[in-house]
Design a protein around this motif. Structure first.
Motif, PDB file in Angstrom:
ATOM      1  N   ASP A 166      34.872  26.395  46.120  1.00 19.15           N
ATOM      2  CA  ASP A 166      34.377  25.919  44.833  1.00 19.15           C
ATOM      3  C   ASP A 166      33.941  27.068  43.932  1.00 19.15           C
ATOM      4  OD1 ASP A 166      34.788  23.248  45.429  1.00 19.15           O
ATOM      5  OD2 ASP A 166      32.782  22.991  46.268  1.00 19.15           O
ATOM      6  N   PHE A 167      34.204  26.910  42.643  1.00 13.85           N
ATOM      7  CA  PHE A 167      33.810  27.846  41.600  1.00 13.85           C
ATOM      8  C   PHE A 167      33.327  27.051  40.398  1.00 13.85           C
ATOM      9  CE2 PHE A 167      36.766  30.260  44.100  1.00 13.85           C
ATOM     10  CZ  PHE A 167      36.347  31.575  44.018  1.00 13.85           C
ATOM     11  N   TRP A 206      43.363  46.901  43.763  1.00 11.45           N
ATOM     12  CA  TRP A 206      42.503  46.196  42.812  1.00 11.45           C
ATOM     13  C   TRP A 206      43.297  45.881  41.551  1.00 11.45           C
ATOM     14  CZ3 TRP A 206      36.845  45.844  42.717  1.00 11.45           C
ATOM     15  CH2 TRP A 206      36.257  46.183  43.938  1.00 11.45           C
ATOM     16  N   VAL A 207      43.058  44.702  41.021  1.00 17.29           N
ATOM     17  CA  VAL A 207      43.680  44.298  39.763  1.00 17.29           C
ATOM     18  C   VAL A 207      42.647  43.523  38.957  1.00 17.29           C
ATOM     19  CG1 VAL A 207      44.648  42.158  40.738  1.00 17.29           C
ATOM     20  CG2 VAL A 207      45.712  43.188  38.754  1.00 17.29           C
ATOM     21  N   LYS A 208      42.656  43.752  37.652  1.00 20.60           N
ATOM     22  CA  LYS A 208      41.763  43.021  36.756  1.00 20.60           C
ATOM     23  C   LYS A 208      42.636  42.038  35.985  1.00 20.60           C
ATOM     24  CE  LYS A 208      38.317  45.235  35.077  1.00 20.60           C
ATOM     25  NZ  LYS A 208      37.352  46.040  34.314  1.00 20.60           N
ATOM     26  N   ASP A 209      42.282  40.761  36.022  1.00 17.03           N
ATOM     27  CA  ASP A 209      43.099  39.758  35.340  1.00 17.03           C
ATOM     28  C   ASP A 209      42.837  39.771  33.834  1.00 17.03           C
ATOM     29  OD1 ASP A 209      40.902  38.032  34.710  1.00 17.03           O
ATOM     30  OD2 ASP A 209      41.138  36.931  36.583  1.00 17.03           O
ATOM     31  N   LYS A 210      43.553  38.930  33.106  1.00 16.76           N
ATOM     32  CA  LYS A 210      43.464  38.915  31.642  1.00 16.76           C
ATOM     33  C   LYS A 210      42.097  38.479  31.126  1.00 16.76           C
ATOM     34  CE  LYS A 210      45.953  34.502  31.609  1.00 16.76           C
ATOM     35  NZ  LYS A 210      47.216  33.892  31.156  1.00 16.76           N
ATOM     36  N   TYR A 211      41.235  37.960  31.999  1.00 13.41           N
ATOM     37  CA  TYR A 211      39.880  37.573  31.613  1.00 13.41           C
ATOM     38  C   TYR A 211      38.857  38.639  32.003  1.00 13.41           C
ATOM     39  CZ  TYR A 211      42.391  33.273  31.055  1.00 13.41           C
ATOM     40  OH  TYR A 211      43.319  32.345  30.664  1.00 13.41           O
ATOM     41  N   GLY A 212      39.337  39.716  32.635  1.00 14.28           N
ATOM     42  CA  GLY A 212      38.457  40.810  33.031  1.00 14.28           C
ATOM     43  C   GLY A 212      37.876  40.688  34.424  1.00 14.28           C
ATOM     44  N   SER A 269      37.853  40.967  38.416  1.00  9.27           N
ATOM     45  CA  SER A 269      38.512  41.863  39.373  1.00  9.27           C
ATOM     46  C   SER A 269      38.841  41.152  40.677  1.00  9.27           C
ATOM     47  CB  SER A 269      37.605  43.063  39.674  1.00  9.27           C
ATOM     48  OG  SER A 269      37.478  43.871  38.537  1.00  9.27           O
ATOM     49  N   TRP A 270      40.021  41.465  41.175  1.00 13.04           N
ATOM     50  CA  TRP A 270      40.533  40.911  42.425  1.00 13.04           C
ATOM     51  C   TRP A 270      41.007  42.058  43.305  1.00 13.04           C
ATOM     52  CZ3 TRP A 270      40.598  35.549  42.953  1.00 13.04           C
ATOM     53  CH2 TRP A 270      40.387  34.819  41.784  1.00 13.04           C
ATOM     54  N   GLN A 271      40.856  41.910  44.606  1.00 14.65           N
ATOM     55  CA  GLN A 271      41.419  42.838  45.570  1.00 14.65           C
ATOM     56  C   GLN A 271      42.542  42.090  46.287  1.00 14.65           C
ATOM     57  OE1 GLN A 271      38.473  44.989  47.986  1.00 14.65           O
ATOM     58  NE2 GLN A 271      36.934  43.982  46.700  1.00 14.65           N
ATOM     59  N   VAL A 272      43.768  42.541  46.070  1.00 16.54           N
ATOM     60  CA  VAL A 272      44.934  41.888  46.662  1.00 16.54           C
ATOM     61  C   VAL A 272      45.315  42.721  47.880  1.00 16.54           C
ATOM     62  CG1 VAL A 272      47.273  41.051  46.246  1.00 16.54           C
ATOM     63  CG2 VAL A 272      45.618  41.121  44.358  1.00 16.54           C
ATOM     64  N   SER A 318      33.907  41.314  42.824  1.00 18.03           N
ATOM     65  CA  SER A 318      35.343  41.035  42.852  1.00 18.03           C
ATOM     66  C   SER A 318      35.609  39.998  43.926  1.00 18.03           C
ATOM     67  CB  SER A 318      36.138  42.319  43.143  1.00 18.03           C
ATOM     68  OG  SER A 318      35.823  42.800  44.440  1.00 18.03           O
ATOM     69  N   PHE A 319      36.808  39.455  43.894  1.00 15.86           N
ATOM     70  CA  PHE A 319      37.229  38.498  44.905  1.00 15.86           C
ATOM     71  C   PHE A 319      38.410  39.083  45.660  1.00 15.86           C
ATOM     72  CE2 PHE A 319      35.190  35.903  41.643  1.00 15.86           C
ATOM     73  CZ  PHE A 319      34.216  35.294  42.423  1.00 15.86           C
ATOM     74  N   THR A 320      38.353  39.004  46.981  1.00 11.24           N
ATOM     75  CA  THR A 320      39.405  39.540  47.826  1.00 11.24           C
ATOM     76  C   THR A 320      40.358  38.419  48.223  1.00 11.24           C
ATOM     77  OG1 THR A 320      37.912  41.207  48.715  1.00 11.24           O
ATOM     78  CG2 THR A 320      39.893  40.746  49.993  1.00 11.24           C
TER      79      THR A 320
END
Length: 158
Positions: A58-59, A104-110, A112-115, A75-77
């Motif tokens: 949930d978010f 690490w990648v930052k999505d268009k909303y800023g 951060s994700w760790q793929v 960030s979210f992994t």
């Protein structure tokens, strides 16, 4: 037991972001949308919160205003089973965003994700310290993580 739900602060694009994330991750859905009422700090009828689930987690997205923005401190992994999953999430999340180092990648909303491929954790925790170190050095030179290249480096073939 209480429920812990990450709340993501957006200026005005909380619903758009939630819909985007739901489109990227399987088994995901928008669960509820609430709106500002009269006398609120935003115009009545505009989206206040969006409750959504990403593959069982949930978010909440909150349209709170421009005062706060995301940074890499949170960030979210995404634990990816293989290169195909790494490639999929990297492509989806980097579109309109920014590629960073070490998966690490930052999505268009800023946000951060760790793929990260699960193979990376296996390599970094290898009982052979040399293999683990070679995998670490290879990872440090990458943006999107490449499972074959990480394995080759660990094996001393890179």
């Amino acid at each position: 037991m209480p429920t812990i739900t990450p709340c993501l602060w957006f200026d005005t694009e909380g619903q758009e972001a939630a819909e985007f994330y739901v489109s990227v991750f399987p088994n995901s859905e928008i669960k509820n949308i609430s709106y500002y009422g009269e006398g609120a700090p935003r115009p009545a009828g505009t989206v206040l919160t969006v409750e959504f689930g990403l593959d069982g987690k949930d978010f909440m997205a909150l349209n709170g205003g421009p005062e706060f923005t995301f940074d890499e401190a949170v960030s979210f992994t995404i634990d990816c089973a293989d290169q195909e999953e790494v490639d999929y999430y990297w492509a989806k999340l980097s579109e309109g965003g920014a590629e960073g180092p070490c998966g690490w990648v930052k999505d268009k909303y800023g946000l951060s994700w760790q793929v990260v491929p699960t193979a990376l954790n296996e390599l970094l925790s290898d009982p052979d310290a040399g293999r683990a170190q070679r995998a670490m050095q290879a990872m440090l030179g990458m943006k999107k993580l490449d499972v074959a290249a990480l394995r080759a480096a660990a094996d001393g073939k890179a």
